[in-house]
Design a protein around this motif. Structure first.
Motif, PDB file in Angstrom:
ATOM      1  N   VAL A  10      50.553  38.962  53.667  1.00 43.59           N
ATOM      2  CA  VAL A  10      50.590  38.814  52.213  1.00 43.59           C
ATOM      3  C   VAL A  10      49.530  37.816  51.748  1.00 43.59           C
ATOM      4  N   ILE A  11      49.375  36.719  52.460  1.00 39.60           N
ATOM      5  CA  ILE A  11      48.353  35.730  52.093  1.00 39.60           C
ATOM      6  C   ILE A  11      46.957  36.340  52.189  1.00 39.60           C
ATOM      7  N   GLY A  12      46.704  37.053  53.282  1.00 39.42           N
ATOM      8  CA  GLY A  12      45.419  37.727  53.427  1.00 39.42           C
ATOM      9  C   GLY A  12      45.189  38.743  52.321  1.00 39.42           C
ATOM     10  N   SER A  13      46.247  39.435  51.917  1.00 41.11           N
ATOM     11  CA  SER A  13      46.146  40.409  50.824  1.00 41.11           C
ATOM     12  C   SER A  13      45.777  39.724  49.521  1.00 41.11           C
ATOM     13  N   TRP A  14      46.437  38.617  49.220  1.00 42.98           N
ATOM     14  CA  TRP A  14      46.148  37.907  47.975  1.00 42.98           C
ATOM     15  C   TRP A  14      44.691  37.451  47.904  1.00 42.98           C
ATOM     16  N   LEU A  15      44.170  36.969  49.002  1.00 40.56           N
ATOM     17  CA  LEU A  15      42.783  36.500  49.006  1.00 40.56           C
ATOM     18  C   LEU A  15      41.820  37.635  48.649  1.00 40.56           C
ATOM     19  N   MET A  16      42.035  38.803  49.245  1.00 38.75           N
ATOM     20  CA  MET A  16      41.150  39.931  48.950  1.00 38.75           C
ATOM     21  C   MET A  16      41.385  40.469  47.549  1.00 38.75           C
ATOM     22  N   LEU A  17      42.621  40.454  47.079  1.00 42.63           N
ATOM     23  CA  LEU A  17      42.920  40.959  45.736  1.00 42.63           C
ATOM     24  C   LEU A  17      42.279  40.089  44.660  1.00 42.63           C
ATOM     25  N   LEU A  18      42.123  38.802  44.923  1.00 40.14           N
ATOM     26  CA  LEU A  18      41.400  37.929  43.985  1.00 40.14           C
ATOM     27  C   LEU A  18      39.944  38.358  43.863  1.00 40.14           C
ATOM     28  N   VAL A  19      39.347  38.736  44.989  1.00 36.07           N
ATOM     29  CA  VAL A  19      37.972  39.237  44.966  1.00 36.07           C
ATOM     30  C   VAL A  19      37.895  40.518  44.126  1.00 36.07           C
ATOM     31  N   ILE A  20      38.860  41.424  44.312  1.00 34.73           N
ATOM     32  CA  ILE A  20      38.883  42.687  43.561  1.00 34.73           C
ATOM     33  C   ILE A  20      39.041  42.415  42.071  1.00 34.73           C
ATOM     34  N   LEU A  21      39.878  41.461  41.732  1.00 34.09           N
ATOM     35  CA  LEU A  21      40.089  41.113  40.324  1.00 34.09           C
ATOM     36  C   LEU A  21      38.789  40.634  39.688  1.00 34.09           C
ATOM     37  N   TRP A  22      38.029  39.847  40.411  1.00 32.25           N
ATOM     38  CA  TRP A  22      36.733  39.370  39.911  1.00 32.25           C
ATOM     39  C   TRP A  22      35.760  40.541  39.709  1.00 32.25           C
ATOM     40  N   LEU A  23      35.759  41.486  40.639  1.00 30.55           N
ATOM     41  CA  LEU A  23      34.895  42.667  40.500  1.00 30.55           C
ATOM     42  C   LEU A  23      35.272  43.476  39.259  1.00 30.55           C
ATOM     43  N   GLY A  24      36.572  43.618  39.007  1.00 30.93           N
ATOM     44  CA  GLY A  24      37.023  44.339  37.817  1.00 30.93           C
ATOM     45  C   GLY A  24      36.598  43.635  36.541  1.00 30.93           C
ATOM     46  N   PHE A  25      36.632  42.318  36.550  1.00 30.89           N
ATOM     47  CA  PHE A  25      36.195  41.544  35.384  1.00 30.89           C
ATOM     48  C   PHE A  25      34.713  41.777  35.113  1.00 30.89           C
ATOM     49  N   GLN A  26      33.900  41.799  36.169  1.00 28.55           N
ATOM     50  CA  GLN A  26      32.469  42.075  36.007  1.00 28.55           C
ATOM     51  C   GLN A  26      32.238  43.475  35.440  1.00 28.55           C
ATOM     52  N   LEU A  27      33.027  44.435  35.881  1.00 25.35           N
ATOM     53  CA  LEU A  27      32.883  45.804  35.385  1.00 25.35           C
ATOM     54  C   LEU A  27      33.273  45.887  33.906  1.00 25.35           C
ATOM     55  N   GLN A  28      34.285  45.148  33.509  1.00 26.68           N
ATOM     56  CA  GLN A  28      34.694  45.137  32.107  1.00 26.68           C
ATOM     57  C   GLN A  28      33.593  44.546  31.231  1.00 26.68           C
ATOM     58  N   ILE A  29      32.907  43.510  31.701  1.00 22.93           N
ATOM     59  CA  ILE A  29      31.787  42.935  30.950  1.00 22.93           C
ATOM     60  C   ILE A  29      30.699  43.983  30.735  1.00 22.93           C
ATOM     61  N   MET A  30      30.365  44.730  31.804  1.00 21.09           N
ATOM     62  CA  MET A  30      29.365  45.800  31.683  1.00 21.09           C
ATOM     63  C   MET A  30      29.816  46.867  30.696  1.00 21.09           C
ATOM     64  N   HIS A  31      31.087  47.206  30.745  1.00 22.18           N
ATOM     65  CA  HIS A  31      31.630  48.235  29.861  1.00 22.18           C
ATOM     66  C   HIS A  31      31.525  47.794  28.400  1.00 22.18           C
ATOM     67  N   LYS A  32      31.839  46.546  28.106  1.00 21.70           N
ATOM     68  CA  LYS A  32      31.741  46.039  26.739  1.00 21.70           C
ATOM     69  C   LYS A  32      30.319  46.081  26.242  1.00 21.70           C
ATOM     70  N   ARG A  33      29.375  45.701  27.127  1.00 22.34           N
ATOM     71  CA  ARG A  33      27.970  45.731  26.730  1.00 22.34           C
ATOM     72  C   ARG A  33      27.517  47.152  26.419  1.00 22.34           C
ATOM     73  N   LEU A  34      27.963  48.104  27.229  1.00 22.05           N
ATOM     74  CA  LEU A  34      27.584  49.497  27.019  1.00 22.05           C
ATOM     75  C   LEU A  34      28.139  50.020  25.708  1.00 22.05           C
ATOM     76  N   VAL A  35      29.418  49.706  25.435  1.00 23.02           N
ATOM     77  CA  VAL A  35      30.038  50.149  24.185  1.00 23.02           C
ATOM     78  C   VAL A  35      29.333  49.539  22.984  1.00 23.02           C
ATOM     79  N   THR A  36      28.938  48.261  23.112  1.00 22.74           N
ATOM     80  CA  THR A  36      28.276  47.563  22.003  1.00 22.74           C
ATOM     81  C   THR A  36      26.917  48.160  21.699  1.00 22.74           C
ATOM     82  N   THR A  37      26.159  48.491  22.743  1.00 19.53           N
ATOM     83  CA  THR A  37      24.802  49.018  22.551  1.00 19.53           C
ATOM     84  C   THR A  37      24.779  50.461  22.090  1.00 19.53           C
ATOM     85  N   THR A  38      25.875  51.192  22.334  1.00 20.65           N
ATOM     86  CA  THR A  38      25.924  52.586  21.912  1.00 20.65           C
ATOM     87  C   THR A  38      26.706  52.752  20.623  1.00 20.65           C
TER      88      THR A  38
END
Length: 404
Positions: free
Chosen positions: A376-404
């Motif tokens: 479970v501890i190992g899972s949490w560590l990797m899931l934090l990384v995934i959460l950060w990746l999702g946040f980066q993708l959301q930033i890109m998505h907002k920029r795309l929506v704004t420019t279009t």
């Protein structure tokens, strides 16, 4: 009926349901065969006198060859078509499953499972590309969610069958029954799936194929979704492998049949996949990926409560979160790929299944140190990384929506 303007299949029509049902049945067959050995890992360990970690290779070797083979099937289907390849690989699955019933050593079982993984890749590599060719955008988002529900049902069905048949018929009887089921599903698939109407063939050339794959990897919106899907499965599916050994030992002492029933927790994931399209429209797909990741973190924590009921509840939560993430990530890839949709989907699934085949090694480090708490501890560590990746993708998505 078809859309009169574009000729594309629209939601909730007869062609929509025929195609979606066929792909769901094919998906069920693929994933039932892939996961049938997972509840049998303790039995395989005992019958062939191998360690728990080595017994899990009978599962991960198929996910590894499946993941690598996906890179082959996507470009091939771009060149010569979709339905024929899917059908031929389903025949290959049926034959290798029948051969597994005759395996007399662990080495031969591994060899056949590796070969089976090659055939298992055919339908997952092509199914979403087929839908992208034939369905309009609204139908695609709905159909992908339903199709991935078929994936989860296949995962559930394979594990339930593995546990029940293994307990009553042994390994040989399990694989014989799976071969018969696979044959029936292959025939249904061939009858139901409409021929491609909008497929445009592209020459199969190595350099353009490699350039296309590189273009997908260079597309940050795709790359982040590949990493999110792969690392999510890296954790999720291997948690199930380790929990089988927890539940086999005291104080639970569950047999293979009851361990197989544990995978009914996937049903919450089936529901999450089915509603993922609607949620993605309302909240944005990157937000859904992040929400799914947080839900997996919550469910993993619940499994630490020393109770069988708590473990079941935690796995139900995990399945919902994972399939919400996976469904939206898979749909995101299809909607954001710039050409070569089959190769884009194949690359996503390569990350996905290579993640499945390597996550057990990562979690084994934590298992050896602190058993399930460590997992479970190992899972949490990797899931934090995934959460950060999702946040980066959301930033890109907002920029795309704004420019279009």
């Amino acid at each position: 009926m078809l859309n009169s303007q574009s000729g594309m299949i629209t939601p909730h029509t007869a062609p929509f349901w025929h195609a979606t049902l066929a792909l769901c049945l094919g998906s069920f067959m693929v994933f039932a065969n892939l996961y049938v050995t997972q509840p049998l890992l303790p039995m395989i360990s005992e019958q062939f006198a191998v360690s728990p970690l080595h017994s899990s290779v009978s599962f991960t070797i198929s996910t590894l060859t499946l993941g690598i083979s996906l890179l082959f099937y996507g470009p091939l289907s771009d060149a010569i078509g979709r339905k024929g390849i899917m059908l031929l690989t389903m025949v290959g699955i049926t034959l290798t499953t029948a051969s597994l019933a005759l395996a007399s050593s662990y080495q031969s079982l591994l060899l056949l499972r590796a070969l089976q993984g090659f055939f298992l890749a055919g339908l997952p590599a092509i199914a979403v590309a087929y839908m992208s060719d034939e369905f309009n955008a609204d139908a695609l988002m709905i159909a992908v969610g339903i199709y991935i529900s078929g994936n989860s049902l296949g995962g559930i069905g394979g594990r339930l069958l593995g546990g029940f048949l293994g307990e009553n018929l042994g390994l040989t009887g399990t694989f014989a029954c799976m071969a018969l089921l696979s044959l029936l599903l292959t025939l249904a698939f061939a009858w139901l799936l409409p021929k491609s109407q909008h497929f445009a063939a592209k020459p199969l050339r190595a350099k353009p194929m490699l350039r296309q794959l590189w273009a997908h990897l260079a597309n940050k919106r795709l790359l982040l979704s590949y990493l999110i899907g792969g690392l999510s499965f890296f954790i999720f599916v291997n948690q199930y492998s380790y929990i089988t050994f927890v539940l086999k030992d005291n104080p639970y002492s569950l047999s293979a049949q009851y361990i197989g029933l544990l995978f009914l927790t996937y049903l919450s994931g089936t529901y999450a996949s089915a509603i993922s399209g609607k949620l993605g429209k309302r909240f944005s797909q990157p937000n859904c990926m992040m929400a799914g990741t947080v839900i997996i973190m919550l469910g993993s924590g619940v499994t630490l409560i020393p109770s069988l009921y708590a473990i079941i509840l935690g796995l139900l939560i995990n399945a919902f979160g994972f399939f919400l993430t996976h469904s939206t990530a898979s749909s995101w890839v299809s909607l954001n790929a710039q050409g070569g949709k089959a190769s884009a989907s194949s690359l996503y699934l390569t990350f996905y299944y290579v993640g499945a085949s390597t996550g057990g090694i990562y979690l084994s480090i934590f298992w050896q140190q602190a058993q399930w708490t460590g997992v479970v501890i190992g899972s949490w560590l990797m899931l934090l990384v995934i959460l950060w990746l999702g946040f980066q993708l959301q930033i890109m998505h907002k920029r795309l929506v704004t420019t279009t």
